[in-house]
Enzyme design. Structure first.
Site, mmCIF file in Angstrom:
data_model
loop_
_atom_site.group_PDB
_atom_site.id
_atom_site.type_symbol
_atom_site.label_atom_id
_atom_site.label_comp_id
_atom_site.label_asym_id
_atom_site.label_seq_id
_atom_site.Cartn_x
_atom_site.Cartn_y
_atom_site.Cartn_z
ATOM 1 N N LEU A 1 12.593 -28.817 -2.065
ATOM 2 C CA LEU A 1 11.807 -27.596 -2.261
ATOM 3 C C LEU A 1 10.814 -27.331 -1.140
ATOM 4 C CD1 LEU A 1 11.318 -28.219 -6.041
ATOM 5 C CD2 LEU A 1 12.731 -26.448 -5.009
ATOM 6 N N ARG A 2 10.271 -28.361 -0.534
ATOM 7 C CA ARG A 2 9.321 -28.285 0.583
ATOM 8 C C ARG A 2 7.990 -27.625 0.199
ATOM 9 N NH1 ARG A 2 12.131 -26.300 5.992
ATOM 10 N NH2 ARG A 2 12.507 -24.437 4.753
ATOM 11 N N ASP A 3 7.986 -26.355 -0.092
ATOM 12 C CA ASP A 3 6.727 -25.654 -0.380
ATOM 13 C C ASP A 3 6.454 -25.661 -1.879
ATOM 14 O OD1 ASP A 3 4.426 -24.227 0.051
ATOM 15 O OD2 ASP A 3 5.426 -22.289 0.180
ATOM 16 N N LEU A 4 6.347 -26.851 -2.451
ATOM 17 C CA LEU A 4 6.162 -26.988 -3.890
ATOM 18 C C LEU A 4 4.679 -26.910 -4.232
ATOM 19 C CD1 LEU A 4 7.606 -27.587 -6.581
ATOM 20 C CD2 LEU A 4 7.293 -30.020 -6.100
#
Length: 353
Positions: free
Chosen positions: A179-182
């Site tokens: 997800l990275r930008d969680l």
């Protein structure tokens, strides 16, 4: 393009419309914020209330457009998300507008994942001359706003909501989506009672090819970024970075403030690199344990997303834990006791969101 995603009311379909507002050509641009971009003074944008979003001002913000059977109403956040109503069923939706050249890449995470109760699904896709309109079921607010309103959540409510979050992240990791930008704002309520959550905004996700989850780009919200992303000039584990962000999410839900925060970005990043934070004594031992198991400075020492779901706090809530269940390895269970490392207890309440 065909997608095997459906909803009970309207089947997912990709269709083209001949009418599209001419002013939309410059209004929707696909951008991905990076940590390398200059940070604004004070709190990072993701820490501010939605009312400070830099959307169009004046009449343009509330202009009404017709896209196929839908009426697009006011912007809900940013510059490309609208509240929409189906003209026939009068059902409300959320509409995201993507530029034609980028939309297939941006919706790829949705098509990679199997349908899941706690991950937002695409209801319909309509293509225009320059933009693509992607419709999702409506939501009733996000977790960031909910925590700001409640200040902090009681543990019984936090258990119910956080388990849904962890389940969604584990499902993504299982199917090769990092997800990275969680962050808190990525989780939205699907019912007015605010009991059910879904993960939305998968456009910033990264699709893995194989078992290797190594990433190199530094992508995410400053308050949620892991120390390895700030320290490493090489690759890092995308899944472990997601778990760190999920730890920040849980801490914020329980305490009412971020574990690492400062108005100066350089000071904020310094605190994250050190990895030292405090937890109020008012939290149960199980809650403190789970937070510490996710906010470990060394990525390899953090729980995997699937292991988070087996943690005693999510299985039994507060109080004394029973004996280790047979399906948990002895090492995993030992890892889930409250460690005596960086997470010292404190009564410091700090600043709220």
């Amino acid at each position: 393009m065909s997608l095997n995603l459906t909803t009970p009311s309207l089947p997912l379909r990709l269709k083209r419309v001949d009418f599209e507002d001419p002013q939309d050509s410059d209004a929707f641009k696909c951008k991905r914020p990076r940590l390398s971009q200059p940070l604004s003074p004070g709190l990072a944008p993701c820490l501010r209330p939605l009312s400070q979003s830099h959307g169009p001002a004046g009449p343009e913000k509330h202009c009404v457009s017709h896209i196929g059977p839908y009426i697009l109403l006011e912007l809900t956040e940013g510059t490309h998300t609208y509240r929409a109503v189906h003209r026939i069923t009068e059902q409300e939706y959320t509409c995201k507008v993507f530029c034609m050249k980028k939309y297939q890449e941006l919706i790829a995470p949705y098509t990679r994942l199997c349908p899941h109760d706690h991950i937002s699904r695409i209801s319909e896709i309509i293509t225009g001359e320059r933009n693509v309109y992607v419709f999702f079921e409506r939501n009733y607010g996000d977790m960031h706003s909910y925590v700001r309103t409640c200040k902090r959540l009681q543990e019984d409510e936090a258990v119910r909501l956080f388990k849904q979050m962890a389940t969604a992240v584990a499902h993504c990791h299982q199917h090769g989506v990092v997800l990275r930008d969680l962050k808190l704002r990525k989780f939205v309520f699907t019912d007015p009672q605010r009991t059910k959550l879904v993960l939305q905004n998968l456009e910033d996700s990264c699709l893995l090819h194989g078992e290797d989850d190594s990433l190199t780009d530094k992508h995410g919200c400053p308050a949620y970024v892991g120390p390895e992303i700030l320290n490493s000039r090489h690759s890092y584990s995308g899944k472990a970075a997601d778990v760190w962000s999920l730890g920040v999410v849980l801490y914020t839900m329980l305490v009412g403030r971020y574990p690492f925060q400062d108005v100066e970005p350089a000071v904020l990043f310094s605190k994250i690199r050190r990895g030292a934070f405090t937890i109020p004594d008012s939290l149960s031992a199980r809650a403190r344990s789970l937070v510490c198991c996710m906010l470990r400075k060394a990525p390899a020492e953090r729980l995997a997303a699937s292991d988070i779901l087996q943690h005693p706090w999510l299985l039994w809530g507060g109080g004394q834990a029973p004996l280790a269940p047979s399906h948990l390895s002895s090492r995993n269970y030992v890892d889930q006791v409250v460690p005596d490392s960086v997470c010292a207890s404190s009564d410091d309440s700090g600043d709220y969101l």
